[in-house]
Design a protein around this motif. Structure first.
Motif, PDB file in Angstrom:
ATOM      1  N   UNK A 143     -15.374   3.243   5.681  1.00 43.79           N
ATOM      2  CA  UNK A 143     -16.049   1.925   5.312  1.00 43.79           C
ATOM      3  C   UNK A 143     -15.291   1.179   5.018  1.00 43.79           C
ATOM      4  N   UNK A 144     -14.191   1.277   4.552  1.00 43.88           N
ATOM      5  CA  UNK A 144     -12.575   0.312   4.396  1.00 43.88           C
ATOM      6  C   UNK A 144     -12.154  -0.173   5.778  1.00 43.88           C
ATOM      7  N   UNK A 145     -11.919   1.174   6.002  1.00 40.55           N
ATOM      8  CA  UNK A 145     -10.500   1.169   7.499  1.00 40.55           C
ATOM      9  C   UNK A 145     -11.281  -0.348   8.695  1.00 40.55           C
ATOM     10  N   UNK A 146     -12.545  -0.923   8.575  1.00 40.26           N
ATOM     11  CA  UNK A 146     -11.852  -2.018   9.334  1.00 40.26           C
ATOM     12  C   UNK A 146     -11.670  -3.331   8.808  1.00 40.26           C
ATOM     13  N   UNK A 147     -12.050  -3.713   7.533  1.00 39.29           N
ATOM     14  CA  UNK A 147     -11.798  -4.847   6.948  1.00 39.29           C
ATOM     15  C   UNK A 147     -10.338  -4.911   5.820  1.00 39.29           C
ATOM     16  N   UNK A 148      -9.539  -3.713   6.335  1.00 38.29           N
ATOM     17  CA  UNK A 148      -7.912  -3.394   5.636  1.00 38.29           C
ATOM     18  C   UNK A 148      -7.400  -3.634   6.843  1.00 38.29           C
ATOM     19  N   UNK A 149      -7.733  -2.885   8.074  1.00 38.14           N
ATOM     20  CA  UNK A 149      -6.951  -2.924   8.882  1.00 38.14           C
ATOM     21  C   UNK A 149      -6.651  -4.160  10.039  1.00 38.14           C
ATOM     22  N   UNK A 150      -7.982  -4.384   9.556  1.00 42.87           N
ATOM     23  CA  UNK A 150      -7.800  -6.338  10.540  1.00 42.87           C
ATOM     24  C   UNK A 150      -6.423  -7.118   9.534  1.00 42.87           C
ATOM     25  N   UNK A 151      -6.940  -6.965   7.987  1.00 43.99           N
ATOM     26  CA  UNK A 151      -6.633  -7.490   7.267  1.00 43.99           C
ATOM     27  C   UNK A 151      -5.078  -7.206   7.438  1.00 43.99           C
ATOM     28  N   UNK A 152      -3.823  -6.346   7.500  1.00 43.63           N
ATOM     29  CA  UNK A 152      -3.524  -5.543   7.601  1.00 43.63           C
ATOM     30  C   UNK A 152      -2.569  -6.447   9.057  1.00 43.63           C
TER      31      UNK A 152
ATOM     32  N   UNK B  19       5.009  -3.328  10.271  1.00 44.53           N
ATOM     33  CA  UNK B  19       2.881  -2.834  10.509  1.00 44.53           C
ATOM     34  C   UNK B  19       2.366  -1.866   9.121  1.00 44.53           C
ATOM     35  N   UNK B  20       1.755  -1.803   8.774  1.00 48.57           N
ATOM     36  CA  UNK B  20       1.217  -0.316   7.637  1.00 48.57           C
ATOM     37  C   UNK B  20      -0.181  -0.160   8.303  1.00 48.57           C
ATOM     38  N   UNK B  21      -0.664   1.280   8.618  1.00 49.05           N
ATOM     39  CA  UNK B  21      -1.529   1.670   9.660  1.00 49.05           C
ATOM     40  C   UNK B  21      -2.373   1.678   8.143  1.00 49.05           C
ATOM     41  N   UNK B  22      -4.039   2.190   8.909  1.00 52.69           N
ATOM     42  CA  UNK B  22      -4.583   2.660   7.501  1.00 52.69           C
ATOM     43  C   UNK B  22      -4.984   3.696   7.198  1.00 52.69           C
TER      44      UNK B  22
ATOM     45  N   UNK C 166      -7.362  -3.003 -10.302  1.00 57.35           N
ATOM     46  CA  UNK C 166      -8.641  -4.069  -9.000  1.00 57.35           C
ATOM     47  C   UNK C 166      -6.919  -4.674  -8.275  1.00 57.35           C
ATOM     48  N   UNK C 167      -7.352  -4.506  -7.623  1.00 62.80           N
ATOM     49  CA  UNK C 167      -5.984  -5.551  -6.956  1.00 62.80           C
ATOM     50  C   UNK C 167      -6.193  -6.441  -5.525  1.00 62.80           C
ATOM     51  N   UNK C 168      -5.689  -7.275  -4.945  1.00 65.08           N
ATOM     52  CA  UNK C 168      -6.056  -7.887  -3.651  1.00 65.08           C
ATOM     53  C   UNK C 168      -5.595  -6.802  -2.566  1.00 65.08           C
ATOM     54  N   UNK C 169      -6.251  -6.957  -1.382  1.00 63.64           N
ATOM     55  CA  UNK C 169      -5.864  -5.660  -0.224  1.00 63.64           C
ATOM     56  C   UNK C 169      -4.726  -6.152  -0.167  1.00 63.64           C
ATOM     57  N   UNK C 170      -4.469  -7.377   0.135  1.00 67.75           N
ATOM     58  CA  UNK C 170      -2.916  -7.737   0.981  1.00 67.75           C
ATOM     59  C   UNK C 170      -1.903  -7.388  -0.140  1.00 67.75           C
ATOM     60  N   UNK C 171      -2.467  -7.251  -1.036  1.00 63.65           N
ATOM     61  CA  UNK C 171      -1.445  -6.843  -2.539  1.00 63.65           C
ATOM     62  C   UNK C 171      -0.705  -5.223  -2.501  1.00 63.65           C
ATOM     63  N   UNK C 172      -2.146  -4.624  -2.382  1.00 63.46           N
ATOM     64  CA  UNK C 172      -1.598  -3.101  -1.540  1.00 63.46           C
ATOM     65  C   UNK C 172      -1.090  -2.761  -0.302  1.00 63.46           C
ATOM     66  N   UNK C 173      -1.240  -3.682   0.764  1.00 63.89           N
ATOM     67  CA  UNK C 173      -0.669  -3.525   2.355  1.00 63.89           C
ATOM     68  C   UNK C 173       0.825  -3.727   1.346  1.00 63.89           C
ATOM     69  N   UNK C 174       0.881  -5.111   0.929  1.00 61.58           N
ATOM     70  CA  UNK C 174       2.271  -5.695   0.756  1.00 61.58           C
ATOM     71  C   UNK C 174       3.371  -4.152   0.032  1.00 61.58           C
ATOM     72  N   UNK C 175       3.001  -3.654  -0.866  1.00 65.93           N
ATOM     73  CA  UNK C 175       3.894  -2.490  -1.764  1.00 65.93           C
ATOM     74  C   UNK C 175       3.207  -1.908  -1.265  1.00 65.93           C
ATOM     75  N   UNK C 176       2.640  -1.063  -0.239  1.00 67.45           N
ATOM     76  CA  UNK C 176       3.083   0.087   0.378  1.00 67.45           C
ATOM     77  C   UNK C 176       4.081  -0.223   1.464  1.00 67.45           C
TER      78      UNK C 176
END
Length: 289
Positions: A245-254, A266-269, A50-60
């Motif tokens: 289902x996750x595309x909208x919130x993860x895209x906006x968080x990114x 940038x990290x595209x979904x 389990x990981x915060x979505x921004x942490x995952x985006x940063x990692x990528x």
């Protein structure tokens, strides 16, 4: 394999499903769950986490070998997490001090996004104070963000008046003098979510690339089991599962994270989708998208 999942129901479902494929899954007891993030993204010492979505985006963004398993473990409204004392409101925030645990904390990224998008706040005109590093090695906070002195604590500085505002979630002190800085925050948050068509996502499930490649069937089984455990919540779903289902919130968080200097690029979904599917050897439709 090893896992860190905060929810007992998801951990039990994932463990049973993985074991049914012939792979063992050991659940590690890490509390609060975000303390497992650093080892997961930098060292790969947890396979399913389990990981915060921004942490995952940063990692990528920083090239860490982790992928998204599209399951939300925590979603919630966030407007209420901007708090203050006295008579100040969100309209007074420019030129004031605002404390947040970490610049890359997902709650902070959401709130700062709201401030810019809904309230026209220039984030560089706010005196930001942070208290911890982020979880991803290689990240540096923007030079317009201040680090609190060694040993300082967010809650203490807020309660003793060294901060005008704080961004806090579960760690908000239970005191009558504290109130949300956004008037009618719950109503505003609900309307925001209805307008966007999704709620802010905080925590998702990540996997190391090596685990995804070596244990594809086990991780797909874990995904299926967790998906079956999480019923939709409407009219706004606080626990979306599956890529679409996750595309909208993860895209906006990114988007918010990039604008705030949390991401170096940038990290595209679709990059997340491609990384997961390549590692698992699966088509997007297999994971809800």
């Amino acid at each position: 394999m090893k896992t860190v999942l905060g929810r007992d129901d998801l951990a039990t479902a994932a463990r049973s499903a993985v074991r049914a494929t012939g792979t063992d899954l050991e659940r590690l007891d890490v509390r609060p769950v975000h303390k497992a993030s650093r080892g997961f993204v930098n060292e790969g010492d947890v396979d399913l986490c389990e990981v915060a979505v921004v942490t995952l985006l940063q990692a990528v963004a920083h090239g860490k070998p982790v992928v998204l398993l599209p399951v939300t473990t925590l979603g919630r409204h966030q407007h209420q997490t901007l708090i203050t004392c006295g008579e100040l409101t969100v309209d007074d925030i420019e030129g004031r001090t605002v404390g947040v645990r970490s610049w890359s904390q997902t709650t902070g990224v959401w709130v700062r996004g709201f401030l810019g998008e809904q309230y026209g706040v220039d984030l560089r005109n706010v005196d930001w104070v942070v208290y911890e590093d982020g979880h991803v090695d290689g990240h540096q906070d923007p030079d317009w963000v201040k680090r609190a002195p060694e040993g300082a604590r967010l809650q203490t500085d807020f309660l003793e008046g060294r901060l005008d505002f704080g961004i806090m979630g579960n760690e908000t002190p239970a005191m009558d003098v504290i109130h949300t800085a956004i008037p009618d925050a719950s109503d505003v948050a609900q309307q925001w979510a209805l307008t966007k068509g999704f709620a802010p996502v905080n925590h998702v499930v990540g996997a190391t690339g090596s685990a995804a490649r070596e244990h594809s069937a086990a991780l797909c089984a874990a995904y299926d089991a967790m998906r079956a455990t999480i019923p939709p919540t409407g009219p706004v779903d606080f626990a979306p599962v599956g890529f679409e289902a996750l595309r909208g919130p993860v895209t906006l968080a990114a988007q918010y994270a990039l604008e705030q200097g949390v991401l170096p690029r940038p990290v595209a979904f679709d990059e997340l989708v491609a990384g997961t599917c390549a590692a698992l050897g699966a088509e997007p439709a297999r994971l809800g998208g």
